[in-house]
Enzyme design. Structure first.
Site, PDB file in Angstrom:
ATOM      1  N   ILE A  60      -9.429  -2.529   6.168  1.00  0.00           N
ATOM      2  CA  ILE A  60      -8.246  -1.560   5.242  1.00  0.00           C
ATOM      3  C   ILE A  60      -8.718  -1.269   4.003  1.00  0.00           C
ATOM      4  CG2 ILE A  60      -5.913  -1.186   4.881  1.00  0.00           C
ATOM      5  CD1 ILE A  60      -5.253  -2.967   7.539  1.00  0.00           C
ATOM      6  N   ALA A  66       0.826   1.126  10.338  1.00  0.00           N
ATOM      7  CA  ALA A  66       0.230   1.487  11.451  1.00  0.00           C
ATOM      8  C   ALA A  66       0.936   2.497  12.276  1.00  0.00           C
ATOM      9  CB  ALA A  66      -0.383   0.286  12.166  1.00  0.00           C
ATOM     10  N   GLU A  83      11.435  -9.723   6.226  1.00  0.00           N
ATOM     11  CA  GLU A  83      11.596  -8.750   7.342  1.00  0.00           C
ATOM     12  C   GLU A  83      12.181  -9.408   8.480  1.00  0.00           C
ATOM     13  OE1 GLU A  83       8.043  -6.541   8.356  1.00  0.00           O
ATOM     14  OE2 GLU A  83       7.466  -6.436   6.521  1.00  0.00           O
ATOM     15  N   HIS A 136       7.688  -1.084   7.050  1.00  0.00           N
ATOM     16  CA  HIS A 136       6.522  -1.595   7.711  1.00  0.00           C
ATOM     17  C   HIS A 136       5.913  -0.545   8.633  1.00  0.00           C
ATOM     18  CE1 HIS A 136       4.509  -5.647   8.995  1.00  0.00           C
ATOM     19  NE2 HIS A 136       3.832  -4.502   9.306  1.00  0.00           N
ATOM     20  N   ASP A 155     -12.783 -10.285  -3.284  1.00  0.00           N
ATOM     21  CA  ASP A 155     -12.859 -10.768  -1.866  1.00  0.00           C
ATOM     22  C   ASP A 155     -13.351 -11.867  -1.953  1.00  0.00           C
ATOM     23  OD1 ASP A 155     -12.367  -9.443   1.476  1.00  0.00           O
ATOM     24  OD2 ASP A 155     -13.474 -11.354   0.870  1.00  0.00           O
ATOM     25  N   ALA A 161       0.309  -5.093   3.068  1.00  0.00           N
ATOM     26  CA  ALA A 161      -0.320  -6.027   3.878  1.00  0.00           C
ATOM     27  C   ALA A 161       0.560  -7.017   4.591  1.00  0.00           C
ATOM     28  CB  ALA A 161      -1.386  -6.719   2.997  1.00  0.00           C
ATOM     29  N   ARG A 162       0.988  -8.079   3.736  1.00  0.00           N
ATOM     30  CA  ARG A 162       2.071  -8.936   4.256  1.00  0.00           C
ATOM     31  C   ARG A 162       3.033  -9.216   3.247  1.00  0.00           C
ATOM     32  NH1 ARG A 162       1.198  -7.279   8.702  1.00  0.00           N
ATOM     33  NH2 ARG A 162       0.807  -8.138  10.408  1.00  0.00           N
TER      34      ARG A 162
END
Ligand code: MLT
Length: 316
Positions: A157, A294, A273, A291, A176, A243-244
């Site tokens: 992503i 996707a 969530e 969310h 990263d 992402a999260r």
């Protein structure tokens, strides 16, 4: 063989599985009923998104299960190690939703720099009585072109985000933990391709020099953005998290917005969530989505077909 689909799945995926000879049961079984249901129906494989938890206790209690399919990327709702140690296949679809998530990042970014998140809240209330005031309030937008986007996490992503950013004429800074450099290829409408090699930099450099920061790492044990990191960012930075939830300290984010350090945030994921903190939901500087990174037809189709193909290969 019987496959239970518990959080929804694309029609293309279901068709492919049925064509492959599987009996597909597409229902929503409540978490506390799952064990009974799987055992009563001797389910061979379960397909979930993020809502259903497939933990050790469930796997242990359901000996008919041979495969857990995650229709998406994150495996944080599945006890993968336990499942694999006990002979189950655990599969996901890491490629399928990258473009959709990356496009959502830019939906939040384009909206953020032109105050759409706020304007869309204000116009229905005051668009007819205070049009001129609102026009003035939202008159200091900026362009993305020429600005620097910081990408934290350079997986699939993160790479898609970099491609769109380059296409828009943005500068790209990437950090990263594992990748030192990686090529990304931009495919154009006329078949031309251009490959860039992106060298990653220290996280501190990304924090210090980015106009916008977007997060693309999996679920972590600790936050990756807290007050300490906000402190190092440019004043007026925009921050996006698709992402999260648990990687961005939400209380620190609200404080950073209140102090003016962060001009706006775009959040698709939340620590709590499916009941995000009201302080986030009510904050006028936060662009919000539930969310849906996707959640495009294209991604769901790709997810369905990719997962079905793997299941047919493994169990067919
Ligand atoms: C994923 O991990 O695939 C995405 O966050 C989408 C989701 O969990 O529904």
């Amino acid at each position: 063989m019987k496959i239970l689909i518990n959080d929804g799945f694309s029609k293309s995926g279901i068709d492919a599985l049925e064509k492959g000879g599987f009996k597909v049961i597409n229902v929503k079984v409540a978490q506390n009923q799952l064990e009974n249901y799987i055992n009563e129906h001797t389910i061979d494989a379960i397909i979930v998104r993020s809502a259903t938890q497939v933990r050790q206790e469930l796997i242990e209690a359901c000996p008919s299960l041979k495969l857990i399919g995650r229709a998406g990327v994150g495996l944080d709702n599945i006890d993968v190690e336990y499942a694999e140690d006990n002979g189950l296949h655990v599969i996901n679809t890491p490629m399928a939703s990258s473009s959709s998530v990356a496009e959502l990042v830019f939906a939040h970014l384009f909206g953020g720099v032109r105050f759409l998140h706020s304007s869309n809240r204000e116009m229905p209330l005051e668009g007819d009585s205070r049009f001129k005031e609102l026009k003035k309030a939202y008159s200091q937008g900026i362009e993305l072109r020429g600005k620097t986007i910081g990408i934290i996490g350079f997986g699939k992503i993160g790479k898609e985000v970099a491609k769109i950013a380059i296409g828009l004429g943005m500068k790209v800074l990437v950090t990263d933990n594992q990748i030192i450099s990686a090529p990304i290829t931009l495919d154009f409408f006329n078949g031309q391709k251009t490959t860039f090699t992106i060298e990653t930099v220290d996280k501190s450099e990304v924090l210090k020099n980015s106009d916008f920061i977007t997060l693309h790492v999996p679920d972590q044990d600790n936050y990756i953005i807290t007050a300490t990191e906000f402190e190092k960012m440019k004043d007026g930075v925009g921050i996006i998290n698709t992402a999260r939830g648990g990687i961005l300290h939400e209380v620190d984010l609200v404080k950073a917005i209140e102090s003016g350090k962060v001009q706006f945030a775009g959040l698709d994921v939340f620590e709590t969530e499916p009941t995000p903190a009201v302080q986030l939901l009510m904050n006028p500087e936060i662009s919000l989505t539930p969310h849906i990174g996707a959640a495009t037809k294209e991604a769901q189709d790709k997810i369905g077909l990719e997962l079905a193909k793997q299941i047919i290969e493994l169990l067919g």
